[in-house]
Write a protein that holds these residues in place. Structure first.
Motif, short mmCIF file in Angstrom:
data_model
loop_
_atom_site.label_atom_id
_atom_site.label_comp_id
_atom_site.label_asym_id
_atom_site.label_seq_id
_atom_site.Cartn_x
_atom_site.Cartn_y
_atom_site.Cartn_z
N GLY A 111 -0.11 1.99 -4.37
CA GLY A 111 -0.40 1.21 -5.57
C GLY A 111 -1.36 0.08 -5.28
O GLY A 111 -1.87 -0.06 -4.15
N PRO A 112 -1.65 -0.78 -6.26
CA PRO A 112 -2.63 -1.86 -6.07
C PRO A 112 -2.31 -2.81 -4.93
O PRO A 112 -3.22 -3.35 -4.30
CB PRO A 112 -2.59 -2.60 -7.42
CG PRO A 112 -2.11 -1.58 -8.39
CD PRO A 112 -1.14 -0.72 -7.64
N ASP A 113 -1.01 -3.01 -4.65
CA ASP A 113 -0.64 -3.92 -3.57
C ASP A 113 -0.42 -3.20 -2.25
O ASP A 113 0.03 -3.80 -1.27
CB ASP A 113 0.62 -4.70 -3.95
CG ASP A 113 1.83 -3.79 -4.16
OD1 ASP A 113 1.67 -2.55 -4.07
OD2 ASP A 113 2.93 -4.31 -4.41
N GLY A 114 -0.72 -1.90 -2.22
CA GLY A 114 -0.57 -1.12 -1.00
C GLY A 114 0.76 -0.42 -0.87
O GLY A 114 0.90 0.51 -0.07
#
Length: 302
Positions: free
Chosen positions: A199-202
């Motif tokens: 996801g966007p935060d890894g």
């Protein structure tokens, strides 16, 4: 013109009966008992051997005309009394498809010679790679953008219906849809990888991107649509794969998508549960109103 409803089925029949002729026969008999007019099949391994002997026998068992895709990955069976093949969009294995879909332009004979045909696609997205699945979903949308010239010379886009094994999850939002898995509850570490992406935060999240891509392209999840209509029920979004210790909870892996103009013809969506000894996937069933489909295809042609 027949007023009998049209029955569409989608089934990943595990390994086409796991190379067991008796199990394969049982699967074919189950499908036949549901009186289908259009069948989207996946995992027909070895059906093309010896001059398609197995595949031709399965078509005879169903009493249907069959079109087998490259590598026996997918197939479409049609009721020849109601449909005919206009064009075969044959696909081979390549960067865009590990398991090539079977894509056909079909004419619904009851709609008459001037009605629009429509596209039918049976597909099986990649098992192991979320990146590959997204690529494949994006390529699938090209069949929602095929042109057709009407008798008066007008160029229009054909309606389309897609059904198959997505190996990924629908975006949450349909009442009754199985919940997305907690990834740590999937005990098989490779499978956690296969069913998630960063996801966007890894942090990895359950893979819903193929569903999002198909719906971004204007296609509608038919079961989700039916569950949300006035007459629909949550049964439309029932599981198509059972929970297991290694692979996580119940999930709606098998789905059908359609271009919006076809949705008013949908009369019912449900899932036929299959014994686990026969297959690891259940059967998705869609019933369509024959008269409304005739109206839709003729109105679009006009």
């Amino acid at each position: 013109m027949s007023t009998a409803p049209l029955t569409l089925l989608s089934w990943n029949f595990e390994n086409n009966g796991k190379k067991d002729p008796a199990r394969r026969q049982a699967g074919d008999e189950l499908l036949k008992s549901l009186n289908p007019d259009l069948v989207f099949r996946q995992e027909l391994w070895d059906a093309d051997e010896n001059g398609r002997t197995v595949f031709n026998a399965q078509a005879r068992a169903l009493g249907m005309h069959g079109e087998l895709g490259d590598g026996s990955c997918t197939a479409v069976f049609i009721n020849p009394g109601r449909f005919s093949v206009v064009r075969d969009w044959t696909q081979s294995r390549g960067p865009q498809f590990v398991l090539p879909p079977t894509a056909l332009t079909l004419r619904y004979e009851e709609a008459g010679p001037d009605a629009l045909p429509f596209i039918a696609v049976s597909y099986h997205l990649n098992y192991a790679s979320p990146a590959q699945r997204l690529l494949e979903a994006e390529w699938l949308t090209t069949w929602a953008d095929k042109g057709w010239t009407t008798p008066d010379g007008t160029r229009v886009t054909l309606p389309a219906v897609f059904a198959g094994d997505n190996n990924s999850f629908p975006v949450p939002g349909a009442d009754g849809d199985p919940a997305l898995p907690e990834l740590l509850a999937i005990k098989n570490a490779p499978h956690r990888l296969h069913r998630s992406y960063p996801g966007p935060d890894g942090a990895r999240v359950p893979d819903t991107r193929p569903d999002a891509a198909l719906r971004t392209a204007g296609l509608e999840d038919v079961a989700r649509y039916w569950a949300a209509t006035q007459n629909g029920t949550p049964a439309a979004v029932s599981r198509t794969v059972n929970a297991c210790d290694t692979h996580g909870p119940d999930s709606r892996i098998d789905r059908a998508y359609a271009t919006p103009e076809l949705l008013p013809a949908v009369d019912e969506v449900d899932v036929i549960e299959v014994d686990a000894d026969l297959s690891d996937h259940h059967i998705l069933r869609i019933r369509m109103n024959a008269g409304r489909l005739v109206e839709i295809l003729n109105r679009a042609a006009a």
